[in-house]
Design a protein around this motif. Sequence first.
Motif, PDB file in Angstrom:
ATOM      1  N   LYS A   1      13.934   2.035   3.140  1.00  0.00           N
ATOM      2  CA  LYS A   1      13.424   1.543   4.427  1.00  0.00           C
ATOM      3  C   LYS A   1      13.396   2.670   5.446  1.00  0.00           C
ATOM      4  CE  LYS A   1      15.267  -2.942   4.229  1.00  0.00           C
ATOM      5  NZ  LYS A   1      16.277  -3.880   4.660  1.00  0.00           N
ATOM      6  N   ARG A   2      14.498   3.390   5.527  1.00  0.00           N
ATOM      7  CA  ARG A   2      14.581   4.464   6.509  1.00  0.00           C
ATOM      8  C   ARG A   2      13.566   5.563   6.212  1.00  0.00           C
ATOM      9  NH1 ARG A   2      19.367   4.409   9.681  1.00  0.00           N
ATOM     10  NH2 ARG A   2      20.744   2.717   9.067  1.00  0.00           N
ATOM     11  N   ALA A   3      13.436   5.891   4.934  1.00  0.00           N
ATOM     12  CA  ALA A   3      12.469   6.931   4.565  1.00  0.00           C
ATOM     13  C   ALA A   3      11.052   6.476   4.901  1.00  0.00           C
ATOM     14  CB  ALA A   3      12.591   7.264   3.082  1.00  0.00           C
ATOM     15  N   TRP A   4      10.787   5.214   4.636  1.00  0.00           N
ATOM     16  CA  TRP A   4       9.445   4.692   4.904  1.00  0.00           C
ATOM     17  C   TRP A   4       9.130   4.738   6.391  1.00  0.00           C
ATOM     18  CZ3 TRP A   4       4.854   4.058   3.199  1.00  0.00           C
ATOM     19  CH2 TRP A   4       3.990   3.125   3.759  1.00  0.00           C
ATOM     20  N   ASN A   5      10.120   4.442   7.218  1.00  0.00           N
ATOM     21  CA  ASN A   5       9.898   4.535   8.663  1.00  0.00           C
ATOM     22  C   ASN A   5       9.467   5.939   9.056  1.00  0.00           C
ATOM     23  OD1 ASN A   5      10.528   1.891   9.135  1.00  0.00           O
ATOM     24  ND2 ASN A   5      12.665   2.279   9.675  1.00  0.00           N
ATOM     25  N   ILE A   6      10.091   6.924   8.443  1.00  0.00           N
ATOM     26  CA  ILE A   6       9.734   8.307   8.732  1.00  0.00           C
ATOM     27  C   ILE A   6       8.327   8.606   8.219  1.00  0.00           C
ATOM     28  CG2 ILE A   6      10.344  10.711   8.238  1.00  0.00           C
ATOM     29  CD1 ILE A   6      13.290   9.718   8.177  1.00  0.00           C
ATOM     30  N   THR A   7       8.012   8.077   7.053  1.00  0.00           N
ATOM     31  CA  THR A   7       6.668   8.279   6.499  1.00  0.00           C
ATOM     32  C   THR A   7       5.625   7.713   7.450  1.00  0.00           C
ATOM     33  OG1 THR A   7       7.625   7.952   4.304  1.00  0.00           O
ATOM     34  CG2 THR A   7       5.233   7.882   4.464  1.00  0.00           C
ATOM     35  N   VAL A   8       5.893   6.515   7.943  1.00  0.00           N
ATOM     36  CA  VAL A   8       4.940   5.848   8.827  1.00  0.00           C
ATOM     37  C   VAL A   8       4.787   6.607  10.137  1.00  0.00           C
ATOM     38  CG1 VAL A   8       4.718   3.790  10.273  1.00  0.00           C
ATOM     39  CG2 VAL A   8       5.150   3.543   7.852  1.00  0.00           C
TER      40      VAL A   8
ATOM     41  N   HIS B   1       0.814  -1.216   0.000  1.00  0.00           N
ATOM     42  CA  HIS B   1       0.000   0.000   0.000  1.00  0.00           C
ATOM     43  C   HIS B   1       0.844   1.261   0.000  1.00  0.00           C
ATOM     44  CE1 HIS B   1       0.932  -0.751   4.274  1.00  0.00           C
ATOM     45  NE2 HIS B   1       0.959   0.555   4.355  1.00  0.00           N
ATOM     46  N   ALA B   2       2.170   1.098   0.105  1.00  0.00           N
ATOM     47  CA  ALA B   2       3.034   2.276   0.162  1.00  0.00           C
ATOM     48  C   ALA B   2       3.065   2.980  -1.186  1.00  0.00           C
ATOM     49  CB  ALA B   2       4.443   1.863   0.570  1.00  0.00           C
ATOM     50  N   LYS B   3       3.142   4.300  -1.130  1.00  0.00           N
ATOM     51  CA  LYS B   3       3.266   5.074  -2.359  1.00  0.00           C
ATOM     52  C   LYS B   3       4.555   5.899  -2.285  1.00  0.00           C
ATOM     53  CE  LYS B   3      -1.687   5.522  -3.374  1.00  0.00           C
ATOM     54  NZ  LYS B   3      -1.798   4.113  -3.167  1.00  0.00           N
ATOM     55  N   ILE B   4       5.047   6.236  -3.454  1.00  0.00           N
ATOM     56  CA  ILE B   4       6.291   6.995  -3.513  1.00  0.00           C
ATOM     57  C   ILE B   4       6.071   8.216  -4.387  1.00  0.00           C
ATOM     58  CG2 ILE B   4       8.771   6.826  -3.907  1.00  0.00           C
ATOM     59  CD1 ILE B   4       8.241   3.746  -4.322  1.00  0.00           C
TER      60      ILE B   4
ATOM     61  N   VAL C   1      12.931  11.219   2.456  1.00  0.00           N
ATOM     62  CA  VAL C   1      14.225  10.742   1.973  1.00  0.00           C
ATOM     63  C   VAL C   1      15.341  11.622   2.549  1.00  0.00           C
ATOM     64  CG1 VAL C   1      15.655  10.363  -0.072  1.00  0.00           C
ATOM     65  CG2 VAL C   1      13.236   9.808  -0.152  1.00  0.00           C
ATOM     66  N   ALA C   2      15.105  12.930   2.530  1.00  0.00           N
ATOM     67  CA  ALA C   2      16.117  13.843   3.064  1.00  0.00           C
ATOM     68  C   ALA C   2      16.367  13.579   4.546  1.00  0.00           C
ATOM     69  CB  ALA C   2      15.671  15.288   2.849  1.00  0.00           C
TER      70      ALA C   2
END
Lengths: 230, 112
Positions: free
Chosen positions: B64-71, A76-79, B83-84
Amino acid sequence: MELGGNGGFHGYRRLPQNSSAGTKAPEISMEMPPQMNQTPNTNSVTDDTECTVREQDRFMPIANVIRIMRKILPPHAKISDDAKETIQECVSEFIGFITSEANDRCQREQRKTITAEDVLWAMSKLGFDDYIEPLTLYLHRYREYDGGERGSLTGEPLVKRAVDPGTYGFMTFPPVPFPMAPHHGFFGAPPMNGFLKDPSNAGPSQAAVAGIDPPHCKEQGLELLNGGGK
Amino acid sequence: MKRAGTYSGILSGGISGKTGPHLLPLARIKKIMKQSSDDVKMISGEAPIVFSKACELLIEEITKRAWNITVQGKRRTICKEDVASAVITTDTFDFLVNLVSDSANSQESPRP
């Protein structure tokens, strides 16, 4: 909009060239520094297209980058597009960063060719220790696989089975069943289908194939290879 | 760059688990390597192959790291700022700090 001077990293070197672009092809080739001669210049195109070509040359294809990202993200992740582009740029910067260090080492040791070992050494020196082990493993497997393929068709280093692959004209028989529908034939390999359809082996072989479950494939498969299904 | 067909792709995947068709184009990697410095002369055949895997690992790590921040931000879309942040908070990505802040602020001149 010169963005040079970023600690010597390469990424923005093309910009000075762009600022002098706008001239005809012959002039460009005379004005450019030697380094630029190495890149494939499509001198016959306009500025914008030249920028585009160089842009593409500087980065990994975005589709590949996205594929790798999606591999590890939940479905479900988007980029966002700019995140993708940023990562694309990071990859190129990484390559340049490591290559510079590896190249320095080569020069210190008076060698002309950057080897895989130089790259690994540079990564370790620049803090990417965690990558070294998987990369070393990857490189060894690549050498085994590629060396086996080029060396002979036996594929012996890869699969230790009592199979005579010479008969079948390809490398090896995979030890791991992979997700192909069994009813496609023997792991979907056309040569094997031909073999199985051999009338002399028809009855028992086909029955055995039909009844194959992937976990049992390897043993039954090898039996069939060896004896044609006794 | 050799493109393995389906069978040999599966073959190599089954044997080694990871080698086989590379996810990133080797010729492009080589090109980028040459761009990094004027005096990069010769590159062995294996160096781009190591890089193709290394870049894959890098992309995975940043992602992975960026996604953790997104979450953490209760979002589902990784944005450039995620990402930054991932880059800034990771020591080994120091060399990317200018890049991500330049990307974020393309109008500004880089800090000396």
